[in-house]
Every structure is written in C-alpha cells, then in structure tokens.
Design a protein around this motif. Sequence first.
Motif, PDB file in Angstrom:
ATOM      1  N   PRO A   1     -16.397  10.118  16.700  1.00 15.81           N
ATOM      2  CA  PRO A   1     -17.491   9.611  17.536  1.00 15.81           C
ATOM      3  C   PRO A   1     -17.927   8.206  17.136  1.00 15.81           C
ATOM      4  O   PRO A   1     -18.685   7.560  17.867  1.00 15.81           O
ATOM      5  CB  PRO A   1     -18.610  10.625  17.297  1.00 15.81           C
ATOM      6  CG  PRO A   1     -18.359  11.126  15.913  1.00 15.81           C
ATOM      7  CD  PRO A   1     -16.859  11.185  15.798  1.00 15.81           C
TER       8      PRO A   1
ATOM      9  N   HIS B   1     -18.685  17.253  16.033  1.00 21.30           N
ATOM     10  CA  HIS B   1     -18.729  16.040  16.844  1.00 21.30           C
ATOM     11  C   HIS B   1     -18.138  16.167  18.234  1.00 21.30           C
ATOM     12  O   HIS B   1     -18.241  15.233  19.022  1.00 21.30           O
ATOM     13  CB  HIS B   1     -18.012  14.912  16.099  1.00 21.30           C
ATOM     14  CG  HIS B   1     -16.543  15.151  15.910  1.00 21.30           C
ATOM     15  ND1 HIS B   1     -16.041  16.026  14.978  1.00 21.30           N
ATOM     16  CD2 HIS B   1     -15.462  14.632  16.541  1.00 21.30           C
ATOM     17  CE1 HIS B   1     -14.722  16.039  15.029  1.00 21.30           C
ATOM     18  NE2 HIS B   1     -14.344  15.206  15.972  1.00 21.30           N
TER      19      HIS B   1
ATOM     20  N   GLU C   1     -19.366  14.510  24.136  1.00 21.94           N
ATOM     21  CA  GLU C   1     -19.207  13.121  23.725  1.00 21.94           C
ATOM     22  C   GLU C   1     -20.478  12.328  24.019  1.00 21.94           C
ATOM     23  O   GLU C   1     -20.868  11.439  23.239  1.00 21.94           O
ATOM     24  CB  GLU C   1     -18.021  12.526  24.491  1.00 21.94           C
ATOM     25  CG  GLU C   1     -17.531  11.181  23.992  1.00 21.94           C
ATOM     26  CD  GLU C   1     -16.258  10.764  24.692  1.00 21.94           C
ATOM     27  OE1 GLU C   1     -15.163  11.045  24.176  1.00 21.94           O
ATOM     28  OE2 GLU C   1     -16.346  10.174  25.788  1.00 21.94           O
TER      29      GLU C   1
END
Length: 409
Positions: A299, A82, A115
């Motif tokens: 996330p 992630h 991200e």
Amino acid sequence: MDHYNELMARVVEAIKDGELPRLIPSLDCRVRLTVGDQKATLSIRNGEVALDGDAAQADVTVSASPEAWSRVLQTPPPATYHSFTALQMANEEFEISGLPLEIARARPALERLFELVVRAPTKEAAIVRRDITTVLGRYQPVSIEGTVYDIYFEETGTGVPVLFLHTAGADSRQFLAQLADTGLAESYRLMAVDLPFHGRSMPPASWDGAPYKLTADLYQAWCRAILERVVGEKAIVAGGSMGAAMALVLAAESPEHLLGIIGIEPPFRSKGRRNPYQHNVNVHGSLHNSAYVRGIMSPMSPGSERRRASWIYSQGAPGIYPGDLAFYSDEFDGAVTAPKIDASRTPTVLLSGDYDYSATPADGAKLADLIPGSLHLTMPGLGHFPMCEHPDYFRPYLMRALEFIRAAR
C-alpha cells in the motif's frame, strides 16, 4: 471514533471511486462487513456500489474482531492487513465466508475497495532519470529440442549483461522502468525477455492447443537457450518471483552461464498461490487475476504504478498464469535447490519486500542460510513486484545487488 464508524466512513468515500465501475460489469453481489457484533452490507448491482441496510443475506462476508479491524485502519497497516486477498490468504484474524465462486467474482471490487479503505503514505524515493526511447525490441527464433520459439526481448545499454526474468503469468514489461533507466544503461547491457506463451512471444507454431504447464526442466531449457543465443554471453540473471526461483535453479544447475543472480521476491516454498478461478469459465479471468496480484503489492507503493503493474496481468492468455504456478507453487523447493548453489562461484543476492505474503522476508532469510556467502536484503514498504510497483524506491536495492555481484567476481 470507534473502529466500526471509522471503517464505514472510509467505505462511504470508497464507493464513490471512479475505477470501481470498470471492475464490476454485470456483478450482482452483496458483501457484509462484520466488526465484532456490528454489521454493514454493501450491494453491488448494475455497475454501482451502495450501502444496503435492508439486506438480509450476503454472498460474501468479511468478519473480524474490532481489534483486527483496527490494524487495517492503521496508517500504514501491517503486512497481511493491507488488502482483501491478504486477509483471505494470509491473515488468521479474518474470516472470509461465502461460496468460492462468489468470492472470486467479487474479488476485483473487494480488492479495490480495501485499497481505498487502507491509508498509507507513499514511500519517498529519489526521482530516476529514464528515457523509454532508448529501449529497443526485436525477435530471435530459437530452436529447443526440435521446437522453434520466436522469442521477443528488449535491450538497451552497454557493459555487464543483465537478463531480467518476469513473474508467473506476466511479461517483460515489468522491467521497463529498469531498461529505461539511463544511469543503469551506462554500465550495464540490460535485457528483458518474454518467455514463450507470454506477452509478445507467441506459442510455437507446433503447439496443438493443449493446456499449458511449465516445468523446471522446460523453463531451464528456455533460459539456457536465451542465455546462449539471445544474450550470447555470461550474464547476471535478475528474476522476479517465478523468475527468482528459476535464477536459483540456474545457479544450482547451470552456473557456467552466469555471472551471478538476483532473486527479487524469492520463494522458499510458495504453496497456495494456485486458485481454481485463475482459469475458470465462470469468472472473468482478466479482472480476477489482475485483482489477485493487486493484493500482494504494498500500500506504500504509488497507486498509479500498482494499477499499471496489475494491468499486465489483465492481458495474460487464458491458463498461462496457473500453468506457470505448476513450476512456481507446486514444483520449486528452495530447501532442495538452495544448498546446491556455490555463492563463491555464483554471487547470489536475495531481495524481499515486507508486504509480500507469497515470498516473505522469512523465506528469503531461510534461503540465504542455505547459501553461505549470499546477501539477503529486506526492503521495507515493498510488495511482490518492487521493480514495477515502485521502481524508484526499488532502485537502490537493485544497485546494491549489482555492486555486490561485481565486487565478488
């Protein structure tokens, strides 16, 4: 669409991000993304990020098989797929190559890019009523072994006392959402403290400027003094990460001060959290350290809250974060501490987010096995800073922990 083209489509959108320019001042770096035998290079220069198809060399390379990249592209991705720092530190399917200094300099940009590349729905949670105006801060001078510390703390509410201990390199702002929670304040006296050298608790006047290093003995002495002279009564100690480790130490060594403990992201042995670029004159510490912790959040937590949580780390004094890790990452050993805890005397709750690769749910389970009668809860969709990265979603877990301790008393 194949994995390479899907990744490139997301990267093209990500490099338009308005936050990136703040994270890459004066950075000159080329980053290569390798998906099997397909490659693309990003050029970072003059505050801009662009695809550079002509680049022959790269300073940092992120490589994996198409199958591994497919897990990054899942919605949501599994834990350790992630974030950039998760790929580097906790994922054996990815190879991050380049000079360590170049990787450290590029970390803020890469963490933000990943991200944006990752897709994950925000965990839904009931809205919590908060009133920040009820939170009052003040100072209390405390003398410990001849040294006077001016301890800053914030407090609100009435009832059963709860003392919050922040994570390594941070301060009590991590618990502002809990302090401002008007429902919690109806039943609990909520307090959060900045440890000396952190946040608004200045170093003591007697400090000679030497490198800061936190030890279990010093940390425990601080906490005992805070419980005795700031809280003034037995309390539930709820600590995050390093604070969770100290809560366990207090339960093992100083249970007479406690009503119970809540370990939020408790480590078993958290080796490897040190990084030589957390305090290095060649790297922008504020940008690096805030990105370093950004990668350990979920996330599925709101982006705005993750950004605010990492902001705290951008404001830590030089050397304090790695100095704290001397205790958290080097000294603390759950295998030694946990068996000393009597949960019948000190009710113990352990809360573990499943996106946390530093203090994993498996770590929490191992600790719980060594503390008969303790309660361990895994929190799906949360990372290393649940109290501030997604406080609304975290609240039911905190409430269950508090209720467990009160029922056991």
